[in-house]
Enzyme design. Structure first.
Site, PDB file in Angstrom:
ATOM      1  N   ASP A  22      47.843  27.083  37.315  1.00  0.00           N
ATOM      2  CA  ASP A  22      47.241  27.291  38.636  1.00  0.00           C
ATOM      3  C   ASP A  22      47.941  26.336  39.595  1.00  0.00           C
ATOM      4  O   ASP A  22      48.671  25.436  39.163  1.00  0.00           O
ATOM      5  CB  ASP A  22      45.732  26.978  38.577  1.00  0.00           C
ATOM      6  CG  ASP A  22      45.053  27.118  39.938  1.00  0.00           C
ATOM      7  OD1 ASP A  22      45.293  28.129  40.626  1.00  0.00           O
ATOM      8  OD2 ASP A  22      44.300  26.205  40.334  1.00  0.00           O
ATOM      9  N   SER A  23      47.702  26.525  40.878  1.00  0.00           N
ATOM     10  CA  SER A  23      48.242  25.589  41.864  1.00  0.00           C
ATOM     11  C   SER A  23      47.704  24.177  41.619  1.00  0.00           C
ATOM     12  O   SER A  23      48.305  23.207  42.077  1.00  0.00           O
ATOM     13  CB  SER A  23      47.835  26.027  43.263  1.00  0.00           C
ATOM     14  OG  SER A  23      46.428  25.993  43.384  1.00  0.00           O
ATOM     15  N   CYS A  39      45.297  31.946  38.718  1.00  0.00           N
ATOM     16  CA  CYS A  39      45.338  31.728  40.173  1.00  0.00           C
ATOM     17  C   CYS A  39      45.462  33.097  40.838  1.00  0.00           C
ATOM     18  O   CYS A  39      46.423  33.836  40.571  1.00  0.00           O
ATOM     19  CB  CYS A  39      46.551  30.860  40.481  1.00  0.00           C
ATOM     20  SG  CYS A  39      46.872  30.607  42.233  1.00  0.00           S
ATOM     21  N   GLU A  46      40.614  19.971  45.407  1.00  0.00           N
ATOM     22  CA  GLU A  46      41.654  19.204  44.698  1.00  0.00           C
ATOM     23  C   GLU A  46      41.383  17.696  44.708  1.00  0.00           C
ATOM     24  O   GLU A  46      41.917  16.969  43.875  1.00  0.00           O
ATOM     25  CB  GLU A  46      43.028  19.452  45.344  1.00  0.00           C
ATOM     26  CG  GLU A  46      43.682  20.765  44.965  1.00  0.00           C
ATOM     27  CD  GLU A  46      44.108  20.821  43.506  1.00  0.00           C
ATOM     28  OE1 GLU A  46      44.901  19.966  43.084  1.00  0.00           O
ATOM     29  OE2 GLU A  46      43.643  21.720  42.789  1.00  0.00           O
ATOM     30  N   CYS A  96      39.080  33.081  44.237  1.00  0.00           N
ATOM     31  CA  CYS A  96      40.002  31.948  44.046  1.00  0.00           C
ATOM     32  C   CYS A  96      39.415  31.139  42.904  1.00  0.00           C
ATOM     33  O   CYS A  96      38.198  30.889  42.879  1.00  0.00           O
ATOM     34  CB  CYS A  96      40.081  31.096  45.311  1.00  0.00           C
ATOM     35  SG  CYS A  96      40.914  29.502  45.076  1.00  0.00           S
ATOM     36  N   HIS A 108      39.515  28.120  42.220  1.00  0.00           N
ATOM     37  CA  HIS A 108      38.912  26.833  42.584  1.00  0.00           C
ATOM     38  C   HIS A 108      37.419  26.981  42.915  1.00  0.00           C
ATOM     39  O   HIS A 108      36.646  26.043  42.740  1.00  0.00           O
ATOM     40  CB  HIS A 108      39.597  26.250  43.830  1.00  0.00           C
ATOM     41  CG  HIS A 108      40.905  25.555  43.569  1.00  0.00           C
ATOM     42  ND1 HIS A 108      42.046  26.222  43.229  1.00  0.00           N
ATOM     43  CD2 HIS A 108      41.237  24.236  43.623  1.00  0.00           C
ATOM     44  CE1 HIS A 108      43.042  25.344  43.093  1.00  0.00           C
ATOM     45  NE2 HIS A 108      42.574  24.139  43.321  1.00  0.00           N
TER      46      HIS A 108
HETATM   47  N1  DGL Z   1      43.217  28.624  42.653  1.00  0.00           N
HETATM   48  C1  DGL Z   1      44.027  29.452  43.429  1.00  0.00           C
HETATM   49  C2  DGL Z   1      43.582  30.867  43.557  1.00  0.00           C
HETATM   50  O1  DGL Z   1      42.920  31.350  42.691  1.00  0.00           O
HETATM   51  C3  DGL Z   1      44.837  28.903  44.537  1.00  0.00           C
HETATM   52  C4  DGL Z   1      44.212  28.026  45.533  1.00  0.00           C
HETATM   53  C5  DGL Z   1      45.276  27.434  46.386  1.00  0.00           C
HETATM   54  O2  DGL Z   1      46.117  26.710  45.836  1.00  0.00           O
HETATM   55  O3  DGL Z   1      45.288  27.706  47.582  1.00  0.00           O
HETATM   56  O4  DGL Z   1      43.912  31.536  44.505  1.00  0.00           O
END
Ligand code: DGL
Length: 261
Positions: A3-4, A66, A145, A177, A179
């Site tokens: 993931d990011s 992600c 984050e 997302c 996150h």
């Molecule tokens: N967790 C990510 C997603 O599902 C990316 C969030 C990000 O880095 O902007 O889109």
């Protein structure tokens, strides 16, 4: 899996529950997070480099944990590695439409995911018969984050992104997302108890487990066949200690941790 940053840990948790015997390697590209406000070429280049790293570790499958990287890069990753199972995540619009009573649905995701062709195709295929209110959440993944899940800054962002969905009177909200499941309790408070919040980590884990089981049947002696608990290895391009701490505090997972080379 990658993931990011920290968000894909929500998918790691689901996958570890679903496949407790499998060794899982998780890469957090925290030095380059958030992806959701970057262009597709950047996301594709980082995704390609991370996949090369994972393939160098002899993985049997890759989960792009992600939504943003899935939308921007999964077609390129699959093209580059046609024999490797590569699983992506996308906003759970289809199950939301199926379960919503009022057929009024909110989708919370990064600006990049919501602007993608993949998202437009998803809505065209599965959004019919429903009103879909897309709410981009710039800045939210970045705030998560930080590693703290209940700060005034997070509450303010959650309220800002929940308010239009409340006004649109949705009964179901999709977390698009990886996150965002970590702030689902804040969204639930902001949206009210009558709104159902959905995320896709469990179905993604189920799909991955099925693919790996099919593979295991094909190649006897694969590591996921043995009967000892799987190990978790974490890599971060940012602060590896933060990743290890967050995995322990948010998920109760212990894993070895390294810097992504
Ligand atoms: N967790 C990510 C997603 O599902 C990316 C969030 C990000 O880095 O902007 O889109």
């Amino acid at each position: 899996m990658f993931d990011s940053g920290l968000g894909g840990l929500s998918v790691l948790r689901a996958l570890h529950e679903r496949m407790p015997l499998a060794d899982l390697i998780y890469v957090a590209d925290s030095a380059h997070a958030p992806y959701g406000e970057r262009d597709d070429d950047f996301i594709a280049a980082r995704s390609g480099q991370i996949c090369d790293h994972l393939i160098g570790l002899s993985v049997d499958a890759i989960v792009v944990a992600c939504n943003t990287a899935t939308a921007a890069a999964i077609h390129l990753l699959r093209k580059a590695h046609p024999h490797l199972p590569i699983v992506g995540v996308e906003p759970g619009v289809k199950p939301a439409v199926a379960q919503s009573l009022t057929k009024r649905i909110g989708v919370l995701a990064t600006p990049s995911t919501l602007a993608s062709d993949k998202y437009k195709r998803l809505i065209a295929s599965h959004g019919h018969g429903a009103t879909i209110v897309a709410q981009p959440c710039p800045g939210l993944a970045k705030e998560i984050e930080v590693g703290e899940l209940d700060t005034p800054a997070l509450r303010e962002l959650v309220e800002r992104f929940a308010a239009p969905l409340r006004a649109a009177d949705v009964d179901t909200v999709v977390l698009g997302c990886t996150h965002y499941p970590f702030v689902a309790p804040l969204f639930q408070q902001a949206l009210g108890p009558g709104v159902r919040i959905m995320d896709t980590s469990a179905p993604v884990a189920q799909h991955t487990a099925r693919l790996c089981a099919n593979d295991a049947r094909r190649s006897e002696g694969m590591r996921i066949d043995r009967r000892v608990a799987g190990e978790i290895h974490l890599f971060s391009s940012g602060d590896p200690q933060l990743l290890a701490d967050v995995a322990r505090h948010w998920l109760g997972l212990q894993g070895s941790v390294s810097t992504l080379p």
